[in-house]
Structures are given as structure tokens and as C-alpha cells.
Design a protein around this motif. Structure first.
Motif, short mmCIF file in Angstrom:
data_model
loop_
_atom_site.label_atom_id
_atom_site.label_comp_id
_atom_site.label_asym_id
_atom_site.label_seq_id
_atom_site.Cartn_x
_atom_site.Cartn_y
_atom_site.Cartn_z
N SER A 27 0.71 -0.99 0.31
CA SER A 27 0.33 0.13 -0.15
C SER A 27 1.26 1.10 0.15
O SER A 27 0.49 2.66 -0.68
CB SER A 27 -0.81 -0.06 1.30
N TYR A 52 -0.64 -7.68 -2.90
CA TYR A 52 -1.86 -7.87 -2.58
C TYR A 52 -2.54 -9.12 -2.66
O TYR A 52 -3.27 -9.36 -1.49
CB TYR A 52 -3.28 -7.36 -3.86
N SER A 57 -5.69 -9.55 -0.14
CA SER A 57 -6.91 -8.55 -1.09
C SER A 57 -6.76 -8.23 -2.41
O SER A 57 -6.62 -8.33 -3.13
CB SER A 57 -5.96 -7.35 -1.02
N LYS A 60 -7.82 -5.45 -4.72
CA LYS A 60 -7.56 -4.63 -4.99
C LYS A 60 -6.76 -5.79 -6.54
O LYS A 60 -6.11 -5.04 -7.26
CB LYS A 60 -6.61 -4.68 -3.96
N LYS A 63 -8.43 -5.35 -9.67
CA LYS A 63 -8.89 -4.17 -9.54
C LYS A 63 -7.18 -3.52 -10.41
O LYS A 63 -7.57 -2.44 -12.05
CB LYS A 63 -8.90 -2.87 -8.41
#
Length: 131
Positions: A27, A52, A57, A60, A63
Motif C-alpha cells: 500500500s 495484494y 486483498s 485490489k 482492480k
């Protein structure tokens, strides 16, 4: 300029940390890239997808995957494996089919073996989830 050199040295540690699943570091890297205006290329994006996904995640990771300029074998592999380790076997199979229908051509024996492995993984996951 000093920030850029610091960033480049930190990229080297990204690969070690992605193996450890360090979500906080991933992050931070992504925030730093956006804040400094550095162009996020596909190579670094795939590393973040992998990181991720290993941290759980997966949304994420999806995406970032959808934002890749060129979806090649490395990108699909990172996302397919990410789905697999997060218990999303059906998503992995869908991605595999998408990859096979993409412009990139892969050897037919590899296609068959990977599809077989994904189906096997899916059946194990589904069996263990129902028991």
C-alpha cells in the motif's frame, strides 16, 4: 531526486516482501507512486497484483489486473494463482479461459495441463468447502 533513488532501492525489496505478503508495504509503494507521479508500468503492477493477492486483498489485485495495459502470461499467471490461493477457483478458471481466448497463443499441451490442474484444484476446494 533523492526520493527517486530511495524509491528505486525500495522496489528491489518489493519482490522479497511480496513473498512475505506485506500488505502495508504494498500500500505504501502504491501510494508513493501516485503521490510522486511515477508511471505505474505493467511490470510493477504485476508485482503489486502478486503482493495484494498473497495478502488476501484479491479485489485490489483484480482492480490492478483490469488496469494492465497489456495482459500477458505473467499478468494472467499472477492473477490466476492469486485466485487459487484465495479460494476463488471458479474465478481462476474464468481467467484461464479469458487468457486462452486472448491474442496471445500458448502451446496446446500446456493449455490442457493447466486447465486440468485448475479443474482438479476447484474440485478439491469445493469438496473441502462442503464437508
Amino acid at each position: 531526486m533523492e526520493q527517486l533513488f530511495h524509491f528505486i532501492s525500495e522496489i528491489d525489496t518489493t519482490f522479497l516482501r511480496q513473498q512475505l505478503g506485506d500488505l502495508k508495504f504494498g500500500s505504501w509503494i502504491e501510494s508513493f507512486i501516485h503521490e510522486t507521479g511515477i508511471q505505474l508500468d505493467d511490470y510493477l503492477t504485476i508485482s503489486l497484483i502478486d503482493l495484494y493477492a498473497k495478502c488476501g486483498s484479491i479485489d485490489k489485485a483484480y482492480k490492478l489486473f483490469r488496469g494492465l495495459k497489456k495482459k500477458d502470461l505473467a499478468g494472467y499467471t499472477a492473477m490466476i494463482l492469486g485466485c487459487g490461493i484465495n479460494g476463488r477457483a471458479n474465478d481462476a478458471i474464468v481467467l484461464f479461459d479469458e487468457m486462452m481466448n486472448a491474442e496471445t497463443q500458448f502451446a496446446s499441451i500446456e493449455n490442457y495441463l493447466m486447465k486440468m490442474a485448475l479443474n482438479w484444484r476447484s474440485s478439491i476446494f469445493l469438496t473441502s468447502a462442503t464437508t
